[in-house]
Design a protein around this motif. Structure first.
Motif, PDB file in Angstrom:
ATOM      1  N   VAL A  70       1.299   6.880   1.401  1.00 15.08           N
ATOM      2  CA  VAL A  70       0.427   5.774   1.014  1.00 15.08           C
ATOM      3  C   VAL A  70      -0.224   6.063  -0.338  1.00 15.08           C
ATOM      4  CG1 VAL A  70      -1.593   4.418   1.700  1.00 15.08           C
ATOM      5  CG2 VAL A  70      -0.010   5.266   3.452  1.00 15.08           C
ATOM      6  N   ARG A  99      -5.437   3.440  -1.770  1.00 14.90           N
ATOM      7  CA  ARG A  99      -5.320   2.315  -0.829  1.00 14.90           C
ATOM      8  C   ARG A  99      -5.226   2.782   0.629  1.00 14.90           C
ATOM      9  NH1 ARG A  99      -1.701  -2.451  -3.444  1.00 14.90           N
ATOM     10  NH2 ARG A  99      -2.927  -3.602  -1.898  1.00 14.90           N
ATOM     11  N   GLU A 113      -7.345   0.758   3.105  1.00 17.57           N
ATOM     12  CA  GLU A 113      -6.730  -0.558   3.262  1.00 17.57           C
ATOM     13  C   GLU A 113      -5.518  -0.470   4.179  1.00 17.57           C
ATOM     14  OE1 GLU A 113      -4.643  -4.019   0.461  1.00 17.57           O
ATOM     15  OE2 GLU A 113      -5.437  -2.169  -0.441  1.00 17.57           O
ATOM     16  N   PHE A 114      -4.695   0.569   3.982  1.00 19.79           N
ATOM     17  CA  PHE A 114      -3.523   0.770   4.840  1.00 19.79           C
ATOM     18  C   PHE A 114      -3.940   0.932   6.298  1.00 19.79           C
ATOM     19  CE2 PHE A 114      -1.033   3.914   7.195  1.00 19.79           C
ATOM     20  CZ  PHE A 114       0.191   3.261   7.278  1.00 19.79           C
ATOM     21  N   THR A 129       0.818  -1.220   0.000  1.00 21.06           N
ATOM     22  CA  THR A 129       0.000   0.000   0.000  1.00 21.06           C
ATOM     23  C   THR A 129       0.850   1.268   0.000  1.00 21.06           C
ATOM     24  OG1 THR A 129      -0.153   0.196   2.425  1.00 21.06           O
ATOM     25  CG2 THR A 129      -1.781  -1.225   1.322  1.00 21.06           C
TER      26      THR A 129
END
Length: 375
Positions: free
Chosen positions: A282, A286, A289-290, A266
């Motif tokens: 990042v 994403r 998600e991170f 990510t």
């Protein structure tokens, strides 16, 4: 978790000294120190910074001893609680937000490298850096600021192996006894002086063995005896201020990011700034998600701040944000609160520190304000 307090911190300590010597600025000084400096005119003022000399080890190892009895602290470190950020606050009189020396390793877009600032090496390849990154984060030193308004003699006392380019009298030493000998000699006579002294101890010993190790206790007791022997009976024209850049915490666990490839995927770059105060850049699509992956792995040991939260909480201080500080701060900042650090990967050549800093535990954030003067 303890947030920095920029009204009662090392940042305010150095501004009390700047104001004492006539430097005009809009920064708040340290009230406790101001009260002492305003009682009388001291001809000799010594500021001694002991690296890693946290208030935790003062209380633990020097209870009721000479230095602890003269402790007016604790006061707050700046954030991150690390030498790079804190010492450059002492050298500049500015917050980390303003001087931009945020931590040991920062990403420079100009050369696409994460640079270890003090040794001038690439964090991940260990190559020596030729790029002149220092010109991008240069500031006016406190010594130059004082020199503009006051012709007082200024003296810097530094370990022999460390270089500095400050336009003042420079004295070098090998061991603590040599540093103390220089200070003792400089406070003699009638000449007005500002003396800035720095020691890399006890930080070095704490990194190697951890702040709870007996070697740290022995070192502090020796230092206390040395200071008592030489400075328990000062002339009334001398004030000695002993403080620190940060404290340290024992490290009990290291988490390696190479064990979490989904998290690494990510990221735009590998983490920067510090292992206990890490900046993450990042991929835009994403971020959620991170956040989810990071909190699953680190939620018991780290607090994850968004960039906006870092700035809203003024973690790096107040003032005008330096353009490079703006660059160095990524999308997220992960701040350690317990005894864990993370690293990128296992490397046999890397020594695992037993003690570390840069996080927001009280042990890292609280530093002493020891003041020696004639009773």
């Amino acid at each position: 978790m303890q947030f920095p307090n920029y009204t009662n911190s090392s940042f305010n300590t150095i501004n009390s000294i700047l104001h004492y010597y006539g430097v005009k600025n809009n920064y708040e000084s340290l009230k406790t120190l101001d009260q002492l400096l305003n009682i009388k005119k001291y001809k000799k003022v010594v500021l001694l910074i002991m690296d890693g000399f946290g208030n935790n080890i003062v209380n633990k190892y020097l209870k009721n001893e000479f230095l602890e009895r003269n402790n007016y602290g604790p006061i707050s470190s700046v954030f991150p609680s690390t030498t790079t950020a804190a010492m450059n606050t002492y050298y500049s009189g500015k917050t980390p937000l303003e001087h931009a020396w945020l931590g040991w390793s920062n990403y420079f877009k100009e050369c696409s490298r994460t640079i270890n600032l003090f040794p001038k090496t690439d964090k991940y390849t260990h190559e020596k850096i030729e790029f002149d990154f220092e010109s991008l984060i240069k500031f006016e030193s406190i010594f130059d600021q004082i020199k503009k308004v006051n012709d007082i003699q200024q003296v810097v006392i530094y370990p022999k192996y460390l270089k500095n380019d400050y336009p003042v009298k420079n004295l070098k030493y090998k061991k603590l006894k040599g540093m103390v000998k220089h200070i003792k000699k400089q406070i003699k006579g009638k000449k007005e002086k500002f003396i800035f002294a720095y020691s890399p101890e006890p930080d070095h010993t704490e990194h190697m063995f951890g702040p709870s190790n007996k070697k740290v206790e022995n070192l502090l007791n020796s230092f206390n005896k040395l200071m008592k022997k030489n400075f328990s009976k000062l002339n009334d024209d001398t004030l000695i201020i002993i403080s620190a850049d940060h404290g340290l915490i024992d490290i009990k666990n290291t988490i390696y990011l190479e064990d979490h490839p989904a998290l690494l995927e990510t990221l735009i770059t590998l983490p920067t700034i510090e292992p206990r105060a890490a900046s993450f850049f990042v991929k835009k699509h994403r971020k959620l998600e991170f956040e989810s992956l990071f909190n699953d792995i680190f939620k018991d040991n780290y607090v994850l701040f968004t960039r906006d939260e870092v700035l809203r909480h003024h973690l790096f201080g107040y003032g005008n944000m330096h353009p490079k500080a703006d660059d160095f701060l990524g999308d997220y900042l992960a701040v350690a609160t317990k005894n864990t650090i993370f690293d990128y990967k296992r490397d046999k050549s890397n020594f695992t520190f037993k003690g570390h800093h840069a996080g927001m535990s009280p042990d890292e954030m609280n530093i002493p304000l020891i003041i020696l003067k004639k009773d």
